[in-house]
Design a protein around this motif. Sequence first.
Motif, short mmCIF file in Angstrom:
data_model
loop_
_atom_site.label_atom_id
_atom_site.label_comp_id
_atom_site.label_asym_id
_atom_site.label_seq_id
_atom_site.Cartn_x
_atom_site.Cartn_y
_atom_site.Cartn_z
N ASP A 151 5.06 7.71 -0.67
CA ASP A 151 6.31 6.99 -0.96
C ASP A 151 6.60 5.92 0.08
OD1 ASP A 151 6.73 8.54 -3.22
OD2 ASP A 151 8.05 9.96 -2.18
N ASP A 152 5.98 6.02 1.25
CA ASP A 152 6.19 5.04 2.32
C ASP A 152 5.25 3.85 2.24
OD1 ASP A 152 8.17 6.59 3.79
OD2 ASP A 152 6.52 7.91 4.38
N LEU A 153 4.33 3.85 1.30
CA LEU A 153 3.25 2.87 1.29
C LEU A 153 3.73 1.42 1.34
CD1 LEU A 153 0.23 2.32 1.16
CD2 LEU A 153 0.44 2.29 -1.33
N ASP A 154 4.62 1.02 0.47
CA ASP A 154 5.05 -0.37 0.45
C ASP A 154 5.74 -0.77 1.76
OD1 ASP A 154 4.08 -0.99 -2.16
OD2 ASP A 154 5.78 0.10 -3.00
N ARG A 155 6.52 0.14 2.31
CA ARG A 155 7.19 -0.15 3.58
C ARG A 155 6.20 -0.21 4.74
NH1 ARG A 155 12.06 3.81 4.08
NH2 ARG A 155 10.45 5.30 3.55
N MET B 30 3.04 -1.21 4.42
CA MET B 30 2.36 -2.49 4.23
C MET B 30 3.22 -3.62 4.80
SD MET B 30 0.78 -1.97 0.38
CE MET B 30 0.43 -3.72 0.17
N ALA B 31 4.51 -3.58 4.52
CA ALA B 31 5.42 -4.62 5.03
C ALA B 31 5.50 -4.58 6.55
CB ALA B 31 6.81 -4.45 4.41
N ALA C 124 0.54 -7.69 3.20
CA ALA C 124 1.27 -6.94 2.18
C ALA C 124 1.06 -7.52 0.78
CB ALA C 124 2.76 -6.84 2.52
N PRO D 252 0.12 -7.61 -2.98
CA PRO D 252 0.08 -6.57 -4.02
C PRO D 252 -1.35 -6.18 -4.42
CG PRO D 252 1.71 -8.23 -4.56
CD PRO D 252 0.96 -8.75 -3.36
N ARG E 115 -2.77 -3.21 -2.45
CA ARG E 115 -2.05 -1.94 -2.48
C ARG E 115 -2.98 -0.74 -2.65
NH1 ARG E 115 1.20 1.74 -4.93
NH2 ARG E 115 3.26 1.96 -3.98
N TYR F 277 -4.80 0.13 0.59
CA TYR F 277 -3.90 0.80 1.53
C TYR F 277 -3.60 2.24 1.08
CZ TYR F 277 -2.81 -3.54 4.00
OH TYR F 277 -2.88 -4.68 4.73
#
Length: 177
Positions: free
Chosen positions: A26-30, A32-33, A48, A50, A53, A56
């Motif tokens: 659930d933390d993946l996008d954050r 990456m950012a 980051a 898409p 994704r 990562y």
Amino acid sequence: MLRDLDLPAIFDGPSGQITLRRATSDDLDRLMALLADDAVSASRGDVAAPDDRLAYLDALEQIIGDASNDLLVATDPAGRLVGTFQLTRIPGMARRGATRLQVEAVRVRSESRSSGIGTAMMTWVRDVAAPALGSPLVQLTSDAARADAHRFYERLGFHGSHVGFKYRVPDEASRGE
């Protein structure tokens, strides 16, 4: 092993309590950012995108699935991800069989730097995680361009005792295949 560490850990941050916990998908996008928020990381391709994704996600799942590795995140009272680092426990023969605790990819969100979050994270590694894992040696590498980071680690008692080397293995495209 790393799963035995007593987490989550709580420490005081600039605007309230910071929670240090294991990362989840659930933390993946954050995550990456956060990597893209760092100029050195961004210069290496951590932007980051898409399209990256899945790469990562695969890396995160491998880290989480390996008992010798863990990826930790620090979150502020609002739940924002403000820091991260990876830990790897490395058994060794040198130094009379000493186990090392390797710290990699230490990042603090740009607007949270110099606020004590990095100090709290690394102090926890040094004073809590390493003893709990029976690791008499905590080691890390830091890009040569990170002069501020080097001063930060030295202030925490780390010593620039070794010279690190990296070799970039060419991918299939650059081999002309």
